[in-house]
Write a protein that holds these residues in place. Structure first.
Motif, PDB file in Angstrom:
ATOM      1  N   TRP A   1       6.733   9.502 -18.287  1.00 49.53           N
ATOM      2  CA  TRP A   1       6.205   8.474 -17.393  1.00 49.53           C
ATOM      3  C   TRP A   1       6.422   7.087 -17.983  1.00 49.53           C
ATOM      4  N   VAL A   2       6.748   6.130 -17.113  1.00 47.56           N
ATOM      5  CA  VAL A   2       6.891   4.728 -17.518  1.00 47.56           C
ATOM      6  C   VAL A   2       6.114   3.868 -16.527  1.00 47.56           C
ATOM      7  N   GLU A   3       5.985   2.583 -16.831  1.00 52.09           N
ATOM      8  CA  GLU A   3       5.175   1.697 -15.999  1.00 52.09           C
ATOM      9  C   GLU A   3       5.869   1.265 -14.722  1.00 52.09           C
ATOM     10  N   SER A   4       7.201   1.248 -14.725  1.00 52.72           N
ATOM     11  CA  SER A   4       7.924   0.777 -13.538  1.00 52.72           C
ATOM     12  C   SER A   4       9.143   1.643 -13.300  1.00 52.72           C
ATOM     13  N   ASP A   5       9.636   1.622 -12.057  1.00 52.42           N
ATOM     14  CA  ASP A   5      10.839   2.375 -11.726  1.00 52.42           C
ATOM     15  C   ASP A   5      12.042   1.819 -12.472  1.00 52.42           C
ATOM     16  N   PHE A   6      13.041   2.650 -12.639  1.00 53.37           N
ATOM     17  CA  PHE A   6      14.320   2.241 -13.224  1.00 53.37           C
ATOM     18  C   PHE A   6      14.144   1.704 -14.640  1.00 53.37           C
TER      19      PHE A   6
ATOM     20  N   GLY B   1       0.810  -1.205   0.000  1.00 58.57           N
ATOM     21  CA  GLY B   1       0.000   0.000   0.000  1.00 58.57           C
ATOM     22  C   GLY B   1       0.841   1.252   0.000  1.00 58.57           C
ATOM     23  N   ILE B   2       1.919   1.237   0.780  1.00 61.08           N
ATOM     24  CA  ILE B   2       2.830   2.382   0.818  1.00 61.08           C
ATOM     25  C   ILE B   2       3.470   2.597  -0.544  1.00 61.08           C
ATOM     26  N   GLN B   3       3.911   1.495  -1.168  1.00 59.90           N
ATOM     27  CA  GLN B   3       4.537   1.608  -2.490  1.00 59.90           C
ATOM     28  C   GLN B   3       3.559   2.172  -3.512  1.00 59.90           C
TER      29      GLN B   3
ATOM     30  N   TYR C   1       4.667  10.084  -6.722  1.00 59.78           N
ATOM     31  CA  TYR C   1       5.882  10.235  -7.532  1.00 59.78           C
ATOM     32  C   TYR C   1       5.885   9.162  -8.620  1.00 59.78           C
ATOM     33  N   PRO C   2       5.163   9.366  -9.709  1.00 61.22           N
ATOM     34  CA  PRO C   2       5.104   8.349 -10.766  1.00 61.22           C
ATOM     35  C   PRO C   2       6.500   8.075 -11.332  1.00 61.22           C
ATOM     36  N   PRO C   3       6.781   6.801 -11.664  1.00 61.11           N
ATOM     37  CA  PRO C   3       8.100   6.477 -12.226  1.00 61.11           C
ATOM     38  C   PRO C   3       8.333   7.187 -13.546  1.00 61.11           C
TER      39      PRO C   3
END
Length: 242
Positions: free
Chosen positions: A24-29, A5-7, A14-16
């Motif tokens: 914007w992308v779907e996942s970090d890094f 939930g925190i993530q 803060y969208p990746p």
């Protein structure tokens, strides 16, 4: 559940973002689609000595590029994840000079895929060292960050201070191969406290960029002189013209 939930909340606030363009992308890094397509990943048949892409199909036999044939390497095998151009060059310059340490995690993932073949005999993974004066100015060694992240992904031991620069050397940019070798001669050695660690062991040396290979050669010779059995090299990017 709480962690998830925190993530989720953090990702909403803060969208990746794409590492290269900030979209914007779907996942970090990660990289967005256009930046991914513009990033020159190395795949398929490549030189077994330096990782440079080669024409033809990979049939399982070791191949050497013209540069490695003309200038045999002291290491036995090398791989690169990217070519040092376009988006890859911008990312690496950001990591090296722009405090973009957020690039390390994804870069280590790309590097791990390209260099898994180098870690077959439980090697010690070590970075190309920075002189202490340059380290103080930059505050980190990008090659050490890559080496540590790569070792974690491959499940191997990293020794960040295995190699030391005994003297500060000038920039190698624009220098010929012979000039680079002369500048680096005797400038890199194995840290005395780690000498026993590499006795009769294999070592993988990690760097951000390979140009002529002079720095990696100096590191390799230092390891071999200290008793390493075999040395391989892993670089995030390979310059295609030296």
């Amino acid at each position: 559940m709480l962690t998830g939930g925190i993530q989720t909340a953090v990702s909403l606030i803060y969208p990746p973002r794409c590492l290269a363009c900030g979209d914007w992308v779907e996942s970090d890094f990660g990289l967005c689609g256009p930046c991914w397509r513009d990033t020159p990943f190395v795949g398929g048949l490549c030189c077994d000595g330096c990782g440079l892409p080669m024409m033809g199909e990979d049939d399982g036999f070791a191949m050497a590029c013209d540069d490695c044939l003309a200038h045999p390497r002291p290491w036995v095998q090398g791989r690169a994840a990217l070519l040092y151009e376009g988006t890859a060059r911008r990312l690496i310059l950001g990591l090296k000079h722009g405090d973009r340490t957020d690039i390390v995690a994804p870069a280590a993932g790309w590097l791990a895929k390209a260099t898994a073949v180098l870690a077959v005999d439980d090697p010690i993974i070590a970075p190309v060292p920075l002189h202490w004066s340059r380290y103080l100015r930059r505050r980190y060694n990008q090659s050490a960050l890559l080496a540590q992240a790569l070792a974690a992904r491959l499940g191997r031991r990293c020794c960040p201070d295995l190699l030391l620069r005994s003297r500060r050397t000038p920039s190698l940019e624009g220098k010929s191969r012979a000039e680079r070798q002369a500048i680096l001669d005797g400038s890199i050695r194995v840290n005395p406290k780690h000498g026993p660690l590499i006795q009769n062991r294999s070592v993988v040396i990690v760097d951000d960029v390979m140009t002529s290979g002079a720095t990696l050669a100096a590191c390799t010779m230092a390891c071999l002189a200290a008793g390493a059995d075999v040395v391989r090299v892993a670089v995030l990017a390979r310059v295609t013209r030296t």
